[in-house]
Design an enzyme around this catalytic site. Sequence first.
Site, mmCIF file in Angstrom:
data_model
loop_
_atom_site.group_PDB
_atom_site.id
_atom_site.type_symbol
_atom_site.label_atom_id
_atom_site.label_comp_id
_atom_site.label_asym_id
_atom_site.label_seq_id
_atom_site.Cartn_x
_atom_site.Cartn_y
_atom_site.Cartn_z
ATOM 1 N N ARG A 1 -8.732 5.397 -0.431
ATOM 2 C CA ARG A 1 -7.511 6.067 -0.924
ATOM 3 C C ARG A 1 -6.957 5.400 -2.182
ATOM 4 O O ARG A 1 -5.740 5.293 -2.363
ATOM 5 C CB ARG A 1 -6.399 6.116 0.155
ATOM 6 N N SER B 1 -1.216 12.581 5.613
ATOM 7 C CA SER B 1 -0.977 11.257 6.220
ATOM 8 C C SER B 1 0.035 10.490 5.383
ATOM 9 O O SER B 1 -0.164 10.324 4.185
ATOM 10 C CB SER B 1 -2.277 10.461 6.268
ATOM 11 N N GLU C 1 0.687 6.145 1.881
ATOM 12 C CA GLU C 1 -0.442 6.702 1.131
ATOM 13 C C GLU C 1 0.014 7.464 -0.114
ATOM 14 O O GLU C 1 -0.620 7.370 -1.167
ATOM 15 C CB GLU C 1 -1.257 7.622 2.053
HETATM 16 C C1 LIG Z 1 -1.002 19.047 4.756
HETATM 17 C C2 LIG Z 1 -1.666 17.985 3.878
HETATM 18 C C3 LIG Z 1 -2.908 17.479 4.233
HETATM 19 C C4 LIG Z 1 -3.528 16.501 3.408
HETATM 20 N N1 LIG Z 1 -4.754 16.022 3.776
HETATM 21 C C5 LIG Z 1 -5.356 15.081 3.015
HETATM 22 C C6 LIG Z 1 -6.647 14.574 3.390
HETATM 23 O O1 LIG Z 1 -7.232 14.983 4.387
HETATM 24 N N2 LIG Z 1 -7.206 13.616 2.604
HETATM 25 C C7 LIG Z 1 -6.587 13.153 1.479
HETATM 26 O O2 LIG Z 1 -7.161 12.274 0.810
HETATM 27 N N3 LIG Z 1 -5.381 13.631 1.099
HETATM 28 C C8 LIG Z 1 -4.754 14.581 1.834
HETATM 29 N N4 LIG Z 1 -3.523 15.050 1.470
HETATM 30 C C9 LIG Z 1 -2.858 14.508 0.274
HETATM 31 C C10 LIG Z 1 -3.045 15.389 -0.995
HETATM 32 O O3 LIG Z 1 -3.321 16.716 -0.670
HETATM 33 C C11 LIG Z 1 -4.158 14.867 -1.897
HETATM 34 O O4 LIG Z 1 -3.920 13.532 -2.259
HETATM 35 C C12 LIG Z 1 -4.288 15.724 -3.169
HETATM 36 O O5 LIG Z 1 -5.416 15.321 -3.897
HETATM 37 C C13 LIG Z 1 -3.068 15.643 -4.084
HETATM 38 O O6 LIG Z 1 -3.225 16.614 -5.091
HETATM 39 P P1 LIG Z 1 -2.001 17.203 -5.891
HETATM 40 O O7 LIG Z 1 -2.547 18.071 -6.952
HETATM 41 O O8 LIG Z 1 -1.059 17.836 -4.930
HETATM 42 O O9 LIG Z 1 -1.371 15.885 -6.504
HETATM 43 P P2 LIG Z 1 0.173 15.602 -6.799
HETATM 44 O O10 LIG Z 1 0.879 15.403 -5.505
HETATM 45 O O11 LIG Z 1 0.708 16.611 -7.737
HETATM 46 O O12 LIG Z 1 0.055 14.193 -7.533
HETATM 47 C C14 LIG Z 1 -0.314 13.047 -6.797
HETATM 48 C C15 LIG Z 1 -0.435 11.856 -7.766
HETATM 49 O O13 LIG Z 1 -1.518 12.078 -8.638
HETATM 50 C C16 LIG Z 1 -1.073 12.151 -9.993
HETATM 51 N N5 LIG Z 1 -1.830 13.231 -10.616
HETATM 52 C C17 LIG Z 1 -1.997 14.495 -10.160
HETATM 53 N N6 LIG Z 1 -2.815 15.174 -10.981
HETATM 54 C C18 LIG Z 1 -3.149 14.329 -11.982
HETATM 55 C C19 LIG Z 1 -3.962 14.439 -13.135
HETATM 56 N N7 LIG Z 1 -4.594 15.570 -13.442
HETATM 57 N N8 LIG Z 1 -4.080 13.351 -13.953
HETATM 58 C C20 LIG Z 1 -3.456 12.199 -13.667
HETATM 59 N N9 LIG Z 1 -2.676 12.025 -12.589
HETATM 60 C C21 LIG Z 1 -2.529 13.083 -11.750
HETATM 61 C C22 LIG Z 1 0.420 12.437 -9.913
HETATM 62 O O14 LIG Z 1 1.100 11.955 -11.057
HETATM 63 C C23 LIG Z 1 0.798 11.677 -8.646
HETATM 64 O O15 LIG Z 1 0.927 10.311 -8.949
HETATM 65 C C24 LIG Z 1 -2.875 16.023 2.265
HETATM 66 C C25 LIG Z 1 -1.601 16.543 1.914
HETATM 67 C C26 LIG Z 1 -1.015 17.519 2.726
HETATM 68 C C27 LIG Z 1 0.336 18.066 2.338
#
Ligand SMILES: Cc1cc2nc3c(=O)[nH]c(=O)nc-3n(C[C@H](O)[C@H](O)[C@H](O)COP(=O)(O)OP(=O)(O)OC[C@H]3O[C@@H](n4cnc5c(N)ncnc54)[C@H](O)[C@@H]3O)c2cc1C
Length: 364
Positions: free
Chosen positions: A182, A259, A356
């Site tokens: 992670r 998580s 996380e």
């Molecule tokens: C119901 C649920 C289930 C989930 N299950 C999992 C799982 O099984 N495994 C897991 O690993 N995660 C899981 N997650 C967490 C999450 O979905 C992942 O980490 C996902 O990759 C985040 O993507 P996002 O586009 O929403 O990022 P955001 O929440 O928009 O951003 C997260 C971080 O990344 C940065 N960021 C985003 N995009 C970029 C970019 N293009 N360039 C630079 N920085 C960037 C942001 O600035 C921030 O710091 C879950 C979340 C939820 C709500």
Amino acid sequence: MPDAYADHLTDDNSEADAVPAADRMLAVYTTLRLGGPAGTVTTAVETDEAVAVVRKATAEGRPFLILAGGSNVVIGDAGFDGEVLVLRNRGVEVVAEGDGEVVVRVAAGEPWDDFVGYAVANGWSGVECLSGIPGSAGATPIQNVGAYGQEVEQTIVAVHAYDRVADEQLVLTPAECGFGYRSSVFKHSDRHLVTAVDFRLATDGLSAPIRYAELARQLGAEAGDRVPVAQARQTVLQLRAGKGMVLDPADRDTWSVGSFFTNPVVPAAFFAELTTTRGGMPHWPGENGTVKIPAAWLIENAGFPKGFAGAGVSISTKHTLALTNRGSGDTAALLDLARTIRDGVRDRFGVELHPEPVLVGVEF
Ligand SMILES: Cc1cc2nc3c(=O)[nH]c(=O)nc-3n(C[C@H](O)[C@H](O)[C@H](O)COP(=O)(O)OP(=O)(O)OC[C@H]3O[C@@H](n4cnc5c(N)ncnc54)[C@H](O)[C@@H]3O)c2cc1C
């Protein structure tokens, strides 16, 4: 919401589009539906546009935040007094093929599960166990997204990014991404804007070898077996839905960041001591002789069951690791709940839990 992530959000939030950008509540952009106002919000649908926003904010010395799906951020109630870039560039392109594999370039703003669905429909494998994870493709390298025995580091061959410090666009190799559990060089750093990610996938229509015991059981397979890639995806989606880990606006158990805590990794000697007083603790071998303990088990056994509630927030009724907004919560209440759990686990087991998600404008 006018964008590709609209289905992540409830109707309650739809009127936010009428609010002037300067007053926008960041809650609109997060799966927790929490977070105060942004200074300014700019949505970019083209990569060049996104780079220009970052370059300008950097030149002006303004605080800067990238948001994509908003599914891994906890934003304070006071919001973020700076420039928020909402990334919505899209596109999936095959850039190489042959020898039973394909390299696919996915724009950072592409919704992750749309890409996984597309890959599976084409019979490409390597990301099928990551089905149903919310958010964008470009965020997957940030914390080396993983689930059900797969992590994106197993398939990523290159990350395309704009480097704010060097003011240049570059291509990072997997080694340069520094992937860990992670984590990566991108997490907790605002140096890079990921613009696209290249994944190498197998094309024979069979899943990568199944590594996760619960998934193998559900598939009626043995660990190491390969199954039709669509079957793996369907089964993962079913397992996840049962745990509230697939977004559903009507289900507040999914108003979360998934998580909230990572699984603690402890030295083997510490674990051995811990289990002399507390036998039967589940665990897995970690790297370099460490031991990984499931955070969910620690939380439950420290006295925090599913549904354990704070003010307008609670542990999901389906999954102990998900802290959820029940609709009337705020970020302060969510973090109070998280601290209560963290402190309870520390008092009971002497093990420290770490969040996380990325925390914005809040201390933990
Ligand atoms: C119901 C649920 C289930 C989930 N299950 C999992 C799982 O099984 N495994 C897991 O690993 N995660 C899981 N997650 C967490 C999450 O979905 C992942 O980490 C996902 O990759 C985040 O993507 P996002 O586009 O929403 O990022 P955001 O929440 O928009 O951003 C997260 C971080 O990344 C940065 N960021 C985003 N995009 C970029 C970019 N293009 N360039 C630079 N920085 C960037 C942001 O600035 C921030 O710091 C879950 C979340 C939820 C709500």
